[in-house]
Design a protein around this motif. Structure first.
Motif, PDB file in Angstrom:
ATOM      1  N   VAL A  77      27.039  52.637  31.710  1.00  0.00           N
ATOM      2  CA  VAL A  77      27.449  51.428  31.603  1.00  0.00           C
ATOM      3  C   VAL A  77      26.658  50.635  32.706  1.00  0.00           C
ATOM      4  CG1 VAL A  77      28.968  49.416  32.589  1.00  0.00           C
ATOM      5  CG2 VAL A  77      30.153  51.263  31.163  1.00  0.00           C
ATOM      6  N   HIS A  81      23.790  47.496  30.992  1.00  0.00           N
ATOM      7  CA  HIS A  81      23.540  46.564  30.852  1.00  0.00           C
ATOM      8  C   HIS A  81      22.711  46.245  31.944  1.00  0.00           C
ATOM      9  CE1 HIS A  81      28.088  44.967  30.121  1.00  0.00           C
ATOM     10  NE2 HIS A  81      28.238  46.063  30.738  1.00  0.00           N
ATOM     11  N   GLN A 110      32.906  44.556  34.723  1.00  0.00           N
ATOM     12  CA  GLN A 110      33.110  45.817  33.509  1.00  0.00           C
ATOM     13  C   GLN A 110      33.929  47.458  34.164  1.00  0.00           C
ATOM     14  OE1 GLN A 110      32.221  46.643  30.140  1.00  0.00           O
ATOM     15  NE2 GLN A 110      31.935  43.907  29.984  1.00  0.00           N
ATOM     16  N   TYR A 111      33.018  46.964  35.971  1.00  0.00           N
ATOM     17  CA  TYR A 111      33.934  48.034  36.642  1.00  0.00           C
ATOM     18  C   TYR A 111      35.335  48.435  36.423  1.00  0.00           C
ATOM     19  CZ  TYR A 111      28.670  49.649  37.804  1.00  0.00           C
ATOM     20  OH  TYR A 111      27.638  50.086  37.630  1.00  0.00           O
ATOM     21  N   TYR A 113      37.309  46.823  34.775  1.00  0.00           N
ATOM     22  CA  TYR A 113      38.250  47.565  33.280  1.00  0.00           C
ATOM     23  C   TYR A 113      38.089  49.167  33.668  1.00  0.00           C
ATOM     24  CZ  TYR A 113      37.169  42.543  31.361  1.00  0.00           C
ATOM     25  OH  TYR A 113      36.927  41.663  31.509  1.00  0.00           O
ATOM     26  N   LEU A 114      36.764  49.550  33.848  1.00  0.00           N
ATOM     27  CA  LEU A 114      36.717  51.036  33.672  1.00  0.00           C
ATOM     28  C   LEU A 114      38.040  51.720  34.766  1.00  0.00           C
ATOM     29  CD1 LEU A 114      35.437  53.129  33.157  1.00  0.00           C
ATOM     30  CD2 LEU A 114      33.897  53.416  34.649  1.00  0.00           C
ATOM     31  N   TYR A 139      32.398  50.103  26.113  1.00  0.00           N
ATOM     32  CA  TYR A 139      32.153  49.800  27.177  1.00  0.00           C
ATOM     33  C   TYR A 139      30.598  49.413  26.447  1.00  0.00           C
ATOM     34  CZ  TYR A 139      36.156  49.734  29.928  1.00  0.00           C
ATOM     35  OH  TYR A 139      37.121  50.033  30.569  1.00  0.00           O
ATOM     36  N   SER A 142      29.103  46.250  24.913  1.00  0.00           N
ATOM     37  CA  SER A 142      29.820  45.265  25.905  1.00  0.00           C
ATOM     38  C   SER A 142      27.466  45.081  25.976  1.00  0.00           C
ATOM     39  CB  SER A 142      30.542  45.241  27.287  1.00  0.00           C
ATOM     40  OG  SER A 142      29.756  46.877  27.568  1.00  0.00           O
ATOM     41  N   THR A 200      33.942  42.684  22.028  1.00  0.00           N
ATOM     42  CA  THR A 200      32.106  43.083  22.260  1.00  0.00           C
ATOM     43  C   THR A 200      31.937  44.425  21.099  1.00  0.00           C
ATOM     44  OG1 THR A 200      33.156  45.775  22.889  1.00  0.00           O
ATOM     45  CG2 THR A 200      32.554  44.154  24.767  1.00  0.00           C
TER      46      THR A 200
END
Length: 222
Positions: A77, A81, A110-111, A113-114, A139, A142, A200
């Motif tokens: 991820v 990004h 994102q972290y 959500y992960l 992911y 995104s 996404t």
């Protein structure tokens, strides 16, 4: 190579014209269309999704532990990004502290959500099956949001003051169709890519322009 033109590893064959804020074809010297750059971004995302799919299969089949999966997903991820942000501004060399700050802000979400994803796997709420793979692939998708957000900020610094949403090649949700129909609007006022119903999976982008006539700054023109 002309003065002010930078080559970069993200888009082989393309250089970056800092003055114009656009990519050029190093063979022809012509500006590269935004559609071509988005195509290059899509390839970057597809490569990342291939790795994410392998990681999800490994977790499903038991040859990757949950902790290893989460660590490697976080690394993937982060790469997506950072690469998306760099691609938006012409390469790694053009990323500045403001860009890294925007990327870092997105990565924090994102972290989180992960982490929630991993907890749901651990509890059994998220089953080890095809739905896990499909969820994990989001992911990778995104990265388009980060690309568009970094590009929008760069366009604002270049004194672009209007934007319009442009539909990409995809099955569009109702939100995207309605937003595209609004035409030109003041820059920064339309919802970011990824904030519509398709999340996404959104393939929309933005066009930008500078309007010097104050009467036109309210948008509404097509």
């Amino acid at each position: 190579m002309g003065s002010g033109i930078r080559a970069n590893d993200l888009t082989p064959g393309y250089g970056w014209n800092e003055d114009a804020g656009q990519y050029i074809d190093l063979n022809t010297g012509r500006f590269v269309s935004h559609a071509q750059i988005r195509s290059a971004l899509d390839q970057t995302i597809q490569d990342a999704k291939d790795e994410i799919r392998d990681l999800a299969r490994g977790l499903n089949e038991g040859w990757i532990s949950l902790s290893d999966w989460q660590t490697r997903m976080a690394q993937e991820v982060k790469m997506i990004h950072l690469a998306a942000g760099a691609e938006a501004v012409g390469g790694w060399a053009q990323l500045d502290q403001r860009d890294y700050g925007r990327i870092g802000y997105e990565l924090r979400w994102q972290y989180e959500y992960l982490q929630n994803f991993a907890l749901q796997i651990e509890s059994g709420e998220q089953r080890l099956n095809g739905t896990l793979i499909n969820r994990a692939l989001m992911y990778g998708e995104s990265g388009r949001r980060t690309y568009e957000q970094i590009r929008r900020a760069d366009m604002a610094l270049r004194e672009m003051n209007q934007e319009r949403r442009v539909l990409g090649v995809a099955d569009h949700c109702d939100d995207c169709i309605e937003l595209a129909a609004e035409g030109w609007q003041p820059i920064g006022t339309l919802p970011p890519i990824g904030n519509s119903q398709c999340l996404t999976h959104c393939h929309c982008t933005f066009d930008y322009r500078q309007v010097l006539n104050a009467d036109d700054l309210g948008g509404f023109g097509l």
